[in-house]
Each structure stands twice: as C-alpha cells, then as structure tokens.
Design a protein around this motif. Structure first.
Motif, PDB file in Angstrom:
ATOM      1  N   ASP A 102       0.873  -1.059  -0.087  1.00 12.34           N
ATOM      2  CA  ASP A 102      -0.083  -0.173  -0.067  1.00 12.34           C
ATOM      3  C   ASP A 102       0.853   1.154   0.016  1.00 12.34           C
ATOM      4  O   ASP A 102       1.648   1.485   1.111  1.00 12.34           O
ATOM      5  CB  ASP A 102      -0.870  -0.084   1.137  1.00 12.34           C
ATOM      6  CG  ASP A 102      -2.089   1.238   1.288  1.00 12.34           C
ATOM      7  OD1 ASP A 102      -1.791   1.845   0.145  1.00 12.34           O
ATOM      8  OD2 ASP A 102      -2.615   1.160   2.225  1.00 12.34           O
ATOM      9  N   GLY A 103       1.073   1.854  -1.199  1.00 14.34           N
ATOM     10  CA  GLY A 103       2.057   3.000  -1.330  1.00 14.34           C
ATOM     11  C   GLY A 103       2.082   3.535  -2.845  1.00 14.34           C
ATOM     12  O   GLY A 103       1.283   2.937  -3.647  1.00 14.34           O
ATOM     13  N   ASP A 104       3.031   4.301  -2.940  1.00 11.30           N
ATOM     14  CA  ASP A 104       3.187   4.821  -4.304  1.00 11.30           C
ATOM     15  C   ASP A 104       4.371   3.856  -4.861  1.00 11.30           C
ATOM     16  O   ASP A 104       5.188   3.322  -4.398  1.00 11.30           O
ATOM     17  CB  ASP A 104       3.932   6.133  -4.284  1.00 11.30           C
ATOM     18  CG  ASP A 104       2.832   7.289  -3.734  1.00 11.30           C
ATOM     19  OD1 ASP A 104       1.462   6.823  -4.122  1.00 11.30           O
ATOM     20  OD2 ASP A 104       3.087   8.249  -3.152  1.00 11.30           O
ATOM     21  N   ARG A 105       3.991   3.571  -6.320  1.00  2.00           N
ATOM     22  CA  ARG A 105       4.868   3.027  -7.221  1.00  2.00           C
ATOM     23  C   ARG A 105       5.253   3.698  -8.492  1.00  2.00           C
ATOM     24  O   ARG A 105       4.351   4.516  -9.008  1.00  2.00           O
ATOM     25  CB  ARG A 105       4.410   1.416  -7.689  1.00  2.00           C
ATOM     26  CG  ARG A 105       4.235   0.482  -6.495  1.00  2.00           C
ATOM     27  CD  ARG A 105       5.633  -0.124  -6.337  1.00  2.00           C
ATOM     28  NE  ARG A 105       5.454  -1.350  -5.703  1.00  2.00           N
ATOM     29  CZ  ARG A 105       6.332  -1.885  -4.827  1.00  2.00           C
ATOM     30  NH1 ARG A 105       7.438  -1.095  -4.479  1.00  2.00           N
ATOM     31  NH2 ARG A 105       6.104  -3.033  -4.385  1.00  2.00           N
ATOM     32  N   VAL A 106       6.321   3.727  -8.947  1.00  2.00           N
ATOM     33  CA  VAL A 106       6.990   4.174 -10.257  1.00  2.00           C
ATOM     34  C   VAL A 106       6.509   3.050 -11.119  1.00  2.00           C
ATOM     35  O   VAL A 106       6.360   2.179 -10.817  1.00  2.00           O
ATOM     36  CB  VAL A 106       8.351   4.628 -10.134  1.00  2.00           C
ATOM     37  CG1 VAL A 106       8.518   5.623  -9.375  1.00  2.00           C
ATOM     38  CG2 VAL A 106       9.334   3.450  -9.821  1.00  2.00           C
ATOM     39  N   VAL A 107       6.592   3.470 -12.587  1.00  2.00           N
ATOM     40  CA  VAL A 107       6.452   2.450 -13.529  1.00  2.00           C
ATOM     41  C   VAL A 107       7.367   1.244 -13.476  1.00  2.00           C
ATOM     42  O   VAL A 107       8.751   1.465 -13.093  1.00  2.00           O
ATOM     43  CB  VAL A 107       6.561   3.303 -14.879  1.00  2.00           C
ATOM     44  CG1 VAL A 107       6.442   2.194 -16.303  1.00  2.00           C
ATOM     45  CG2 VAL A 107       5.463   4.280 -15.087  1.00  2.00           C
ATOM     46  N   GLY A 108       6.892   0.243 -13.598  1.00  2.00           N
ATOM     47  CA  GLY A 108       7.806  -1.040 -13.562  1.00  2.00           C
ATOM     48  C   GLY A 108       7.169  -2.204 -13.289  1.00  2.00           C
ATOM     49  O   GLY A 108       6.001  -2.275 -12.926  1.00  2.00           O
ATOM     50  N   ASN A 109       8.003  -3.488 -13.105  1.00  2.00           N
ATOM     51  CA  ASN A 109       7.549  -4.825 -12.754  1.00  2.00           C
ATOM     52  C   ASN A 109       7.637  -4.996 -11.311  1.00  2.00           C
ATOM     53  O   ASN A 109       8.909  -4.743 -11.004  1.00  2.00           O
ATOM     54  CB  ASN A 109       7.917  -5.792 -13.826  1.00  2.00           C
ATOM     55  CG  ASN A 109       7.764  -5.454 -15.271  1.00  2.00           C
ATOM     56  OD1 ASN A 109       6.496  -5.156 -15.420  1.00  2.00           O
ATOM     57  ND2 ASN A 109       8.505  -5.565 -16.037  1.00  2.00           N
ATOM     58  N   TYR A 110       6.975  -5.744 -10.560  1.00  2.00           N
ATOM     59  CA  TYR A 110       7.150  -5.989  -9.106  1.00  2.00           C
ATOM     60  C   TYR A 110       6.694  -7.407  -9.107  1.00  2.00           C
ATOM     61  O   TYR A 110       5.805  -7.744  -9.715  1.00  2.00           O
ATOM     62  CB  TYR A 110       6.239  -5.126  -8.357  1.00  2.00           C
ATOM     63  CG  TYR A 110       6.533  -3.510  -8.655  1.00  2.00           C
ATOM     64  CD1 TYR A 110       7.732  -2.799  -7.974  1.00  2.00           C
ATOM     65  CD2 TYR A 110       6.015  -2.706  -9.495  1.00  2.00           C
ATOM     66  CE1 TYR A 110       8.144  -1.480  -8.071  1.00  2.00           C
ATOM     67  CE2 TYR A 110       6.435  -1.426  -9.521  1.00  2.00           C
ATOM     68  CZ  TYR A 110       7.525  -1.027  -9.003  1.00  2.00           C
ATOM     69  OH  TYR A 110       7.923   0.484  -9.251  1.00  2.00           O
ATOM     70  N   ILE A 111       7.199  -7.888  -7.813  1.00  2.00           N
ATOM     71  CA  ILE A 111       6.780  -9.122  -7.572  1.00  2.00           C
ATOM     72  C   ILE A 111       6.444  -9.026  -5.636  1.00  2.00           C
ATOM     73  O   ILE A 111       7.172  -8.515  -4.963  1.00  2.00           O
ATOM     74  CB  ILE A 111       7.880 -10.083  -7.523  1.00  2.00           C
ATOM     75  CG1 ILE A 111       8.107 -10.437  -8.801  1.00  2.00           C
ATOM     76  CG2 ILE A 111       7.429 -11.769  -6.863  1.00  2.00           C
ATOM     77  CD1 ILE A 111       9.153 -11.420  -9.317  1.00  2.00           C
TER      78      ILE A 111
END
Length: 79
Positions: free
Chosen positions: A38-47
């Motif tokens: 729960d927070g801010d993310r920049v463009v990209g792939n995550y796991i």
C-alpha cells in the motif's frame, strides 16, 4: 504460479503509470486477510510474496488497485 500454492507464492504485476497502488488478499467471505503493498509505485514490474502459512486451505483472492484500474484474481492455497 500462483496456483495452487503451499504455503507461499509470488504475485507478479506491472505498473504502467506511476501512482498509488494497493495489493490486498481476501478470503471467500470478502474479508481482508492481509495487505501486501500500500503505497506509491513508479512504472515497472514488481513481485509480491504471499505467505499463507497459518491460514486454512481454500480459495483466496488478491486485488491490485491503482488510481485507474482494479484487478481481482483467484488463487488456491493447498494444505
């Protein structure tokens, strides 16, 4: 991945636009089991890693929610 799993699984997701993101897991009654992110993310792939140890076997749902979209998927915890 992520179906079926015991006791951990990884949920891969991509963020096409930067912004606020939540990734939560729910049981079949719609009750929140845990918040994986729960927070801010920049463009990209995550796991994200979900540990189902201590939970009953069965069907669970994870919901990825951004400012623009909401995606819900089913996954199965085998005991």
């Amino acid at each position: 991945y992520p179906n079926p799993f015991n006791p951990t699984t990884q949920i891969a997701y991509a963020i096409p636009r930067a912004g606020h993101v939540t990734l939560k897991v729910y049981n079949t009654l719609g009750q929140e089991v845990t918040t994986l992110f729960d927070g801010d993310r920049v463009v990209g792939n995550y796991i994200a890693t979900f540990d189902g140890q201590g939970l009953a076997g069965g069907i669970y749902f994870y919901r990825l929610q951004t400012e623009e979209t909401s995606i819900t998927r089913k996954f199965v915890l085998l005991k």
